[in-house]
Design an enzyme around this catalytic site. Structure first.
Site, PDB file in Angstrom:
ATOM      1  N   TRP A 101     -13.910   3.759 -20.500  1.00 50.58           N
ATOM      2  CA  TRP A 101     -14.488   3.168 -19.291  1.00 50.58           C
ATOM      3  C   TRP A 101     -15.957   2.832 -19.463  1.00 50.58           C
ATOM      4  CZ3 TRP A 101     -11.783   0.535 -16.196  1.00 50.58           C
ATOM      5  CH2 TRP A 101     -10.440   0.874 -15.961  1.00 50.58           C
ATOM      6  N   ASP A 175     -20.301   6.368 -12.808  1.00 48.79           N
ATOM      7  CA  ASP A 175     -18.978   5.883 -12.426  1.00 48.79           C
ATOM      8  C   ASP A 175     -18.140   7.127 -12.153  1.00 48.79           C
ATOM      9  OD1 ASP A 175     -16.375   4.998 -12.277  1.00 48.79           O
ATOM     10  OD2 ASP A 175     -16.406   3.860 -14.160  1.00 48.79           O
ATOM     11  N   LYS A 199      -7.858   6.568  -7.019  1.00 50.59           N
ATOM     12  CA  LYS A 199      -7.597   7.814  -7.732  1.00 50.59           C
ATOM     13  C   LYS A 199      -7.575   8.975  -6.747  1.00 50.59           C
ATOM     14  CE  LYS A 199      -8.141   5.039 -11.268  1.00 50.59           C
ATOM     15  NZ  LYS A 199      -9.301   4.594 -11.995  1.00 50.59           N
TER      16      LYS A 199
HETATM   17  C1  LIG Z   1      -9.763   3.323 -12.648  1.00 53.11           C
HETATM   18  C2  LIG Z   1     -11.155   3.287 -13.129  1.00 53.11           C
HETATM   19  C3  LIG Z   1     -11.950   2.131 -13.059  1.00 53.11           C
HETATM   20  C4  LIG Z   1     -11.433   0.755 -12.709  1.00 53.11           C
HETATM   21  O1  LIG Z   1     -10.989   0.524 -11.500  1.00 53.11           O
HETATM   22  P1  LIG Z   1     -10.405  -0.906 -11.081  1.00 53.11           P
HETATM   23  O2  LIG Z   1     -10.060  -0.628  -9.673  1.00 53.11           O
HETATM   24  O3  LIG Z   1      -9.236  -1.222 -11.934  1.00 53.11           O
HETATM   25  O4  LIG Z   1     -11.466  -1.916 -11.176  1.00 53.11           O
HETATM   26  C5  LIG Z   1     -13.263   2.216 -13.476  1.00 53.11           C
HETATM   27  N1  LIG Z   1     -13.775   3.357 -13.943  1.00 53.11           N
HETATM   28  C6  LIG Z   1     -13.036   4.479 -14.045  1.00 53.11           C
HETATM   29  C7  LIG Z   1     -13.658   5.717 -14.572  1.00 53.11           C
HETATM   30  C8  LIG Z   1     -11.709   4.476 -13.637  1.00 53.11           C
HETATM   31  O5  LIG Z   1     -10.971   5.599 -13.737  1.00 53.11           O
END
Ligand SMILES: *Cc1c(COP(=O)(O)O)cnc(C)c1O
Length: 378
Positions: A101, A175, A199
């Site tokens: 990521w 993030d 999530k």
């Molecule tokens: C799932 C995830 C994303 C991406 O999310 P999208 O909704 O597909 O844009 C970004 N960073 C992390 C750490 C993630 O787990």
């Protein structure tokens, strides 16, 4: 059919109580004569849903008043562009590359600014986190990007770095997509946090951005208006139509979190205790087996995402998803109501995501299955 335990990495399981409440309110929200999806985002009904969600999130994570909470669209991947568009001033930005990521974030940022790799654990296969004392921070960096839970590699940052102590004046951007609300957060170390909802929060389509006020107002001229944090903040996330139903679902989840208890603890602190217990049970089972393996350094194993491999007869991890043993494992799991355990396609193997909505009983059922399956392979 009874509800299965769903270990998906995202979109992921949601608390049953939340889904049931949403179902009960689907066609008529609180006697308004309409469902939430059908409401104007500027009407008093939705405005009250929004205000409640915002204030519940703020109190759950103890977000200080000098941070704005934005509900946006675009997901984490869009934020990989939106953050540099707003914060980089087109200059230098530091990246800690600790998994897929953060690697993706760096690549996207390069379209708008000059990202530098302050540290990377790529050479060791993203099995550990580079120690903050080893980060090569740039004096001119406009921010430092860190993915605090690498969803694919299963690497979690268990305490946030103190950039000031490392000699940097740059704000820390995190993030936190895949572990937001699973543990308390030290806002004194953060400038901006972003994450998609799918999530730990609710349905896909809502993106949460928590940003310190002094970082607003520096967007590059090319930044789309709908993604200019200053505009979004000044309009209480209603510069454009926000993802209203997703915000409502997130709000129900926040209320569910506030109701959670573990001993004397409540809310996020209670969930943290539960998440620690859940992760411990699964890692203990994996570490004490002959069949399963997780290679992430114990100090930075994720509580939320547990990637693991089955071993082949030669003792080596079975990377090939199509291997009959992997297929048998997944089929057997499904038959017991243990769903979506297949690992991310880029790494293979298995992955169990243990987000807030997964109860301890779900992990216990998974552990029991791991043990039973291992016996069949002896
Ligand atoms: C799932 C995830 C994303 C991406 O999310 P999208 O909704 O597909 O844009 C970004 N960073 C992390 C750490 C993630 O787990």
């Amino acid at each position: 059919m009874t509800r299965a335990f769903n270990f998906s990495a995202g979109p992921a399981a949601m608390p049953l109580e939340v889904l049931q409440q949403a179902a009960a309110e689907m066609t008529d929200w609180h006697g308004s004569g309409m469902g939430v999806m059908e409401m104007s985002h500027r009407g008093k009904e939705f405005m009250s849903i929004y205000a409640q969600a915002e204030s519940d999130f703020r109190s759950l994570l103890q977000v200080p008043r000098h941070f704005k909470i934005l509900f946006m669209q675009g997901g984490g991947i869009a934020e990989n562009a939106i953050v540099p568009l707003n914060l980089s001033r087109g200059g230098v930005v530091d990246f800690v590359v600790s998994g897929s990521w953060s690697q993706k974030s760096l690549k996207e940022a390069a379209r708008y600014c000059t990202p530098k790799v302050a540290a990377s654990s790529q050479a060791s296969g993203f099995k550990s986190l580079p120690a903050p004392s080893s980060w090569q921070l740039d004096d001119d960096a406009h921010y430092v990007h860190l993915c605090t839970n690498e969803t694919i590699h299963g690497v979690e940052c268990h305490s946030l770095p103190d950039l000031k102590a490392l000699g940097s004046n740059a704000p820390l951007v995190i993030d936190f997509s895949s572990h937001v609300l699973s543990r308390p957060l030290d806002w004194s170390r953060v400038g901006l946090a972003f994450g998609g909802a799918q999530k730990n929060i609710g349905p896909a389509g809502v993106t949460l951005v928590v940003v310190r006020e002094d970082l607003l107002g520096h967007a590059l001229p090319v930044c789309p208006s709908a993604f200019d944090y200053r505009l979004v903040a000044d309009n209480d996330s209603m510069y454009n139509t926000p993802p209203t139903y997703g915000i409502y679902m997130a709000g129900l989840t926040f209320q569910w979190i506030a109701r959670q208890r573990e001993g004397d603890l409540s809310g996020v602190a209670a969930l943290e205790q539960r998440n620690i217990a859940k992760a411990q049970q699964l890692y203990h089972c994996i570490d004490h087996s002959q069949l399963y393996v997780n290679e992430v350094d114990v100090s930075c194993r994720s509580r939320m995402n547990v990637p693991f491999f089955l071993r082949g007869d030669d003792g080596q991890p079975l990377l090939d998803a199509a291997h009959p043993r992997n297929a048998a494992f997944l089929d057997g799991a499904k038959a017991r109501g243990l769903l979506q355990l297949k690992g991310h396609k880029s790494v293979g193997g298995m992955r169990a995501s243990l987000y807030n909505a997964i109860p301890l009983e779900g992990v216990q059922a998974l552990v029991e299955y791991l043990r039973d399956f291992e016996k069949t392979q002896a």
